[in-house]
Design an enzyme around this catalytic site. Structure first.
Site, PDB file in Angstrom:
ATOM      1  N   LYS A  22      29.140  31.522  18.591  1.00 18.64           N
ATOM      2  CA  LYS A  22      29.863  32.680  18.029  1.00 18.64           C
ATOM      3  C   LYS A  22      30.622  32.267  16.779  1.00 18.64           C
ATOM      4  CE  LYS A  22      33.965  33.857  19.874  1.00 18.64           C
ATOM      5  NZ  LYS A  22      35.076  33.863  18.892  1.00 18.64           N
ATOM      6  N   ARG A  92      39.520  39.162  15.180  1.00 23.08           N
ATOM      7  CA  ARG A  92      40.459  38.366  14.390  1.00 23.08           C
ATOM      8  C   ARG A  92      39.751  37.685  13.235  1.00 23.08           C
ATOM      9  NH1 ARG A  92      44.483  35.856  12.007  1.00 23.08           N
ATOM     10  NH2 ARG A  92      43.379  33.878  11.875  1.00 23.08           N
ATOM     11  N   CYS A 116      46.585  38.392  17.990  1.00 27.23           N
ATOM     12  CA  CYS A 116      45.697  38.693  19.106  1.00 27.23           C
ATOM     13  C   CYS A 116      46.375  38.138  20.352  1.00 27.23           C
ATOM     14  CB  CYS A 116      44.327  38.095  18.881  1.00 27.23           C
ATOM     15  SG  CYS A 116      44.368  36.320  19.031  1.00 27.23           S
ATOM     16  N   ARG A 121      48.614  34.435  14.978  1.00 26.33           N
ATOM     17  CA  ARG A 121      47.454  34.228  14.112  1.00 26.33           C
ATOM     18  C   ARG A 121      47.767  34.538  12.633  1.00 26.33           C
ATOM     19  NH1 ARG A 121      43.097  34.287  17.617  1.00 26.33           N
ATOM     20  NH2 ARG A 121      41.951  33.082  16.070  1.00 26.33           N
ATOM     21  N   PRO A 122      48.718  33.828  12.033  1.00 29.01           N
ATOM     22  CA  PRO A 122      49.032  34.061  10.613  1.00 29.01           C
ATOM     23  C   PRO A 122      47.855  33.718   9.708  1.00 29.01           C
ATOM     24  CG  PRO A 122      50.042  32.049  11.403  1.00 29.01           C
ATOM     25  CD  PRO A 122      49.452  32.714  12.601  1.00 29.01           C
ATOM     26  N   ILE A 123      47.923  34.206   8.465  1.00 34.52           N
ATOM     27  CA  ILE A 123      46.842  33.905   7.505  1.00 34.52           C
ATOM     28  C   ILE A 123      47.426  33.326   6.220  1.00 34.52           C
ATOM     29  CG2 ILE A 123      45.244  35.666   8.381  1.00 34.52           C
ATOM     30  CD1 ILE A 123      46.159  37.477   6.056  1.00 34.52           C
ATOM     31  N   ASP A 124      48.621  32.756   6.322  1.00 39.95           N
ATOM     32  CA  ASP A 124      49.289  32.215   5.126  1.00 39.95           C
ATOM     33  C   ASP A 124      48.461  31.131   4.436  1.00 39.95           C
ATOM     34  OD1 ASP A 124      50.012  30.904   7.678  1.00 39.95           O
ATOM     35  OD2 ASP A 124      51.042  29.487   6.388  1.00 39.95           O
ATOM     36  N   LEU A 125      47.754  30.314   5.216  1.00 37.54           N
ATOM     37  CA  LEU A 125      46.959  29.241   4.590  1.00 37.54           C
ATOM     38  C   LEU A 125      45.784  29.826   3.802  1.00 37.54           C
ATOM     39  CD1 LEU A 125      46.890  26.682   7.560  1.00 37.54           C
ATOM     40  CD2 LEU A 125      48.473  26.774   5.626  1.00 37.54           C
ATOM     41  N   ASP A 306      39.562  25.984  22.667  1.00 38.61           N
ATOM     42  CA  ASP A 306      38.791  27.052  23.325  1.00 38.61           C
ATOM     43  C   ASP A 306      38.271  26.632  24.691  1.00 38.61           C
ATOM     44  OD1 ASP A 306      37.256  28.223  20.220  1.00 38.61           O
ATOM     45  OD2 ASP A 306      39.268  28.416  21.046  1.00 38.61           O
ATOM     46  N   ILE A 328      47.360  23.856  19.759  1.00 34.15           N
ATOM     47  CA  ILE A 328      46.833  24.668  18.658  1.00 34.15           C
ATOM     48  C   ILE A 328      47.424  26.071  18.633  1.00 34.15           C
ATOM     49  CG2 ILE A 328      44.740  25.572  17.548  1.00 34.15           C
ATOM     50  CD1 ILE A 328      44.847  22.517  17.538  1.00 34.15           C
ATOM     51  N   ARG A 398      33.151  39.401  24.256  1.00 32.06           N
ATOM     52  CA  ARG A 398      33.362  39.037  22.845  1.00 32.06           C
ATOM     53  C   ARG A 398      32.662  37.718  22.523  1.00 32.06           C
ATOM     54  NH1 ARG A 398      39.230  38.439  21.347  1.00 32.06           N
ATOM     55  NH2 ARG A 398      38.097  37.649  19.557  1.00 32.06           N
TER      56      ARG A 398
HETATM   57  C1  EPZ Z   1      38.984  29.546  14.922  1.00 30.07           C
HETATM   58  O1  EPZ Z   1      40.090  30.441  14.850  1.00 30.07           O
HETATM   59  C2  EPZ Z   1      38.149  30.024  16.092  1.00 30.07           C
HETATM   60  N1  EPZ Z   1      37.687  31.378  15.840  1.00 30.07           N
HETATM   61  C3  EPZ Z   1      39.000  30.000  17.359  1.00 30.07           C
HETATM   62  O2  EPZ Z   1      38.169  30.403  18.440  1.00 30.07           O
HETATM   63  C4  EPZ Z   1      39.462  28.566  17.593  1.00 30.07           C
HETATM   64  O3  EPZ Z   1      40.301  28.527  18.733  1.00 30.07           O
HETATM   65  C5  EPZ Z   1      40.243  28.076  16.363  1.00 30.07           C
HETATM   66  O4  EPZ Z   1      39.414  28.203  15.183  1.00 30.07           O
HETATM   67  C6  EPZ Z   1      40.670  26.627  16.491  1.00 30.07           C
HETATM   68  O5  EPZ Z   1      39.558  25.816  16.679  1.00 30.07           O
HETATM   69  C7  EPZ Z   1      36.607  31.552  15.026  1.00 30.07           C
HETATM   70  O6  EPZ Z   1      36.047  30.615  14.493  1.00 30.07           O
HETATM   71  C8  EPZ Z   1      36.148  32.964  14.818  1.00 30.07           C
HETATM   72  P1  EPZ Z   1      42.719  28.181  12.920  1.00 30.07           P
HETATM   73  P2  EPZ Z   1      41.060  30.405  13.558  1.00 30.07           P
HETATM   74  O7  EPZ Z   1      42.857  28.857  11.608  1.00 30.07           O
HETATM   75  O8  EPZ Z   1      40.270  30.146  12.349  1.00 30.07           O
HETATM   76  C9  EPZ Z   1      47.426  28.416  12.586  1.00 30.07           C
HETATM   77  C10 EPZ Z   1      37.619  31.615  20.374  1.00 30.07           C
HETATM   78  O9  EPZ Z   1      38.116  31.636  21.503  1.00 30.07           O
HETATM   79  N2  EPZ Z   1      47.165  29.041  11.280  1.00 30.07           N
HETATM   80  O10 EPZ Z   1      42.087  26.817  12.993  1.00 30.07           O
HETATM   81  O11 EPZ Z   1      41.937  31.579  13.616  1.00 30.07           O
HETATM   82  C11 EPZ Z   1      47.025  29.345  13.725  1.00 30.07           C
HETATM   83  O12 EPZ Z   1      48.091  30.228  14.047  1.00 30.07           O
HETATM   84  C12 EPZ Z   1      38.513  31.620  19.152  1.00 30.07           C
HETATM   85  O13 EPZ Z   1      36.373  31.552  20.112  1.00 30.07           O
HETATM   86  C13 EPZ Z   1      48.244  29.266  10.410  1.00 30.07           C
HETATM   87  O14 EPZ Z   1      49.385  28.944  10.730  1.00 30.07           O
HETATM   88  O15 EPZ Z   1      41.923  29.105  13.937  1.00 30.07           O
HETATM   89  C14 EPZ Z   1      46.750  28.394  14.848  1.00 30.07           C
HETATM   90  O16 EPZ Z   1      47.979  28.045  15.475  1.00 30.07           O
HETATM   91  C15 EPZ Z   1      39.991  31.701  19.511  1.00 30.07           C
HETATM   92  N3  EPZ Z   1      48.002  29.866   9.222  1.00 30.07           N
HETATM   93  C16 EPZ Z   1      46.191  27.160  14.135  1.00 30.07           C
HETATM   94  O17 EPZ Z   1      46.571  27.282  12.755  1.00 30.07           O
HETATM   95  C17 EPZ Z   1      46.748  30.241   8.812  1.00 30.07           C
HETATM   96  O18 EPZ Z   1      46.589  30.754   7.688  1.00 30.07           O
HETATM   97  C18 EPZ Z   1      44.677  27.053  14.221  1.00 30.07           C
HETATM   98  O19 EPZ Z   1      44.156  28.193  13.628  1.00 30.07           O
HETATM   99  C19 EPZ Z   1      45.671  29.999   9.710  1.00 30.07           C
HETATM  100  C20 EPZ Z   1      45.900  29.398  10.917  1.00 30.07           C
END
Ligand code: EPZ
Length: 417
Positions: A22, A92, A116, A121-125, A306, A328, A398
């Site tokens: 996925k 998300r 979620c 789930r911030p997107i600041d990065l 995950d 995480i 999902r």
């Molecule tokens: C991806 O989510 C996966 N989803 C998640 O799988 C997975 O758990 C996660 O990576 C970690 O491996 C998809 O690929 C669709 P991150 P993503 O950005 O990209 C923080 C599942 O169950 N963060 O690596 O959202 C965030 O809050 C899903 O299949 C910021 O602070 O994960 C988290 O604490 C759940 N600012 C950490 O980083 C940002 O701009 C990891 O997030 C982005 C993230």
């Protein structure tokens, strides 16, 4: 609202193929926006999160056709650069469309993907990095209005955390930027490598995917490609947990064992025998697991967050104490209250969960509240004494393609109502 009815204590046996990943399919679907012509994507799982992404592609004007697990996608007809809230909020991961739409059309207007079940789930990065590539991003009234009138410009971007989504967003956007982009502290997940492989098949110039530093030389345009999505390592881990919770022997086919390098040792420490060869895994669990010592979730190649929930569910009936540390996400223990209703003995304190193994769980009516939490309840119900009634199956759908069909073919007594 569909539910799952499970009668526990059935041994599993036989073999099954693991579905396409996925978390590889979702960014690759977004990345097709960059290419000219018709892409053919093989081994794409049939999931609600995938359907949500296909809905966004169709809304943008792309031509999308599916034949079982093969998708035909052409972005030649793209005629919009906005994504409405009702489409953004479905999954998300829709934020990964930001970089793709911006790079292809020079504009992108989409709402915040929203938090979620497992955390804010911030997107600041994502936003910081895209601004460093020259994007002008205005945040107002819950949506983002982005533009790059003169196109994106390659830059050196350092991520304060190896975010998977941010790495994907930047990599996609940088493919059509002018000049070279370097991502420092990039995520190293196999899904990042799969996305880079697809983009390079389209003519992109991405080097170092899978390492902490990724270099992307921008191109003027990309051509369509044929690509087969890698197997889903989290689904593989979940099926391993199902076998572990029922003391079963199963064979998983179509896996990439190196993607499971941080997962296999945890099961082996718990007493399981695992043999991998030529994309096949023979998994054999003892009648009762030993405890899993300490499992810390980390960015790849560490133990994946995950897999924490299904693994914790299997640990509930292990002999001894297992400790989990969720590094995480902030709120990824919501399945524990439901496991306790099934007789589990688990205490949480912040990021730490301490699991005291009990001899058996008992079936109960339980409710799933997130994707991997739903998987945990399935794992627990398979090993429990008696019947369980699991609601919130929409979360399971999902990320798991017909999980109840797969499990019943392996001998479980499980059905969806
Ligand atoms: C991806 O989510 C996966 N989803 C998640 O799988 C997975 O758990 C996660 O990576 C970690 O491996 C998809 O690929 C669709 P991150 P993503 O950005 O990209 C923080 C599942 O169950 N963060 O690596 O959202 C965030 O809050 C899903 O299949 C910021 O602070 O994960 C988290 O604490 C759940 N600012 C950490 O980083 C940002 O701009 C990891 O997030 C982005 C993230």
């Amino acid at each position: 609202m569909s539910r799952l009815l499970v009668t526990g204590r059935q041994k599993l046996s036989g073999e099954t193929y693991v579905q396409g990943a996925k978390n590889s399919a979702l960014p690759i679907l977004a990345a097709t926006i960059l290419s000219k012509g018709e892409n053919v994507i093989y081994n794409c799982p049939q999931l609600t999160d995938v359907e949500a992404s296909l809905g966004i592609l169709r809304y943008l004007g792309c031509d999308v056709r599916r034949s079982n697990s093969t998708l035909l996608i052409s972005a030649d007809g793209i005629c919009r650069s906005d994504i409405p809230h009702e489409l953004m909020r479905k999954t998300r991961s829709s934020i990964v469309f930001l970089g793709a739409v911006l790079a292809r059309t020079g504009r992108a207007k989409l709402t915040f993907p929203g938090g979620c079940e497992i955390g804010p789930r911030p997107i600041d990065l994502h936003l910081k990095a895209l601004r460093e590539l020259g994007a002008v991003i205005k945040e107002k009234h819950g949506y983002l209005d982005c533009s790059a009138p003169n196109g994106l410009v390659g830059a050196k971007v350092t991520l304060s955390f190896p975010s998977v989504g941010a790495t994907e967003d930047i990599m996609i956007a940088a493919c059509l930027a002018s000049g070279t982009t370097t991502i420092i502290n990039a995520a190293r997940e196999p899904e990042i490598v799969d996305l880079a492989d697809y983009l390079n098949e389209c003519g992109a110039k991405i080097y170092g995917a899978g390492e902490g530093v990724i270099v992307i030389d921008g191109c003027d345009s990309l051509e369509c490609a044929h690509h087969t999505i890698i197997p889903d390592r989290i689904v593989a881990a979940t099926l391993m947990a199902c076998a572990a919770a029922t003391g079963s022997q199963i064979t998983l086919k179509g896996i990439i064992s190196s993607h499971l390098a941080s997962i296999i040792p945890v099961f082996e420490d718990a007493g399981c025998k695992i043999r991998c060869r030529d994309g096949c895994m023979k998994f054999s669990a003892p009648s009762r697991l030993y405890s899993m010592k300490t499992v810390r979730t980390m960015p790849y190649p560490g133990f994946p967050t995950d897999a924490q929930a299904p693994m914790l569910a299997a640990a509930c009936t292990a002999e001894g104490t297992s400790v989990f540390v969720e590094n995480i996400f902030e709120n990824r223990y919501r399945h524990i209250s439901e496991l306790v209703r099934m007789g589990a003995n688990v205490k949480t304190e912040g990021r730490v969960a301490v699991v005291e193994g009990v001899s058996s769980l008992y079936g109960a009516s339980v409710e799933a509240t997130d994707l991997r939490g739903a998987a945990a309840l399935v794992v627990a119900s398979l090993g429990a004494d008696g019947s369980s009634d699991i609601s919130g199956v929409k979360y399971l759908e999902r990320g798991y393609e017909n999980l109840e069909v797969t499990l019943s073919e392996l001998g479980a007594e499980i059905k969806k109502i």
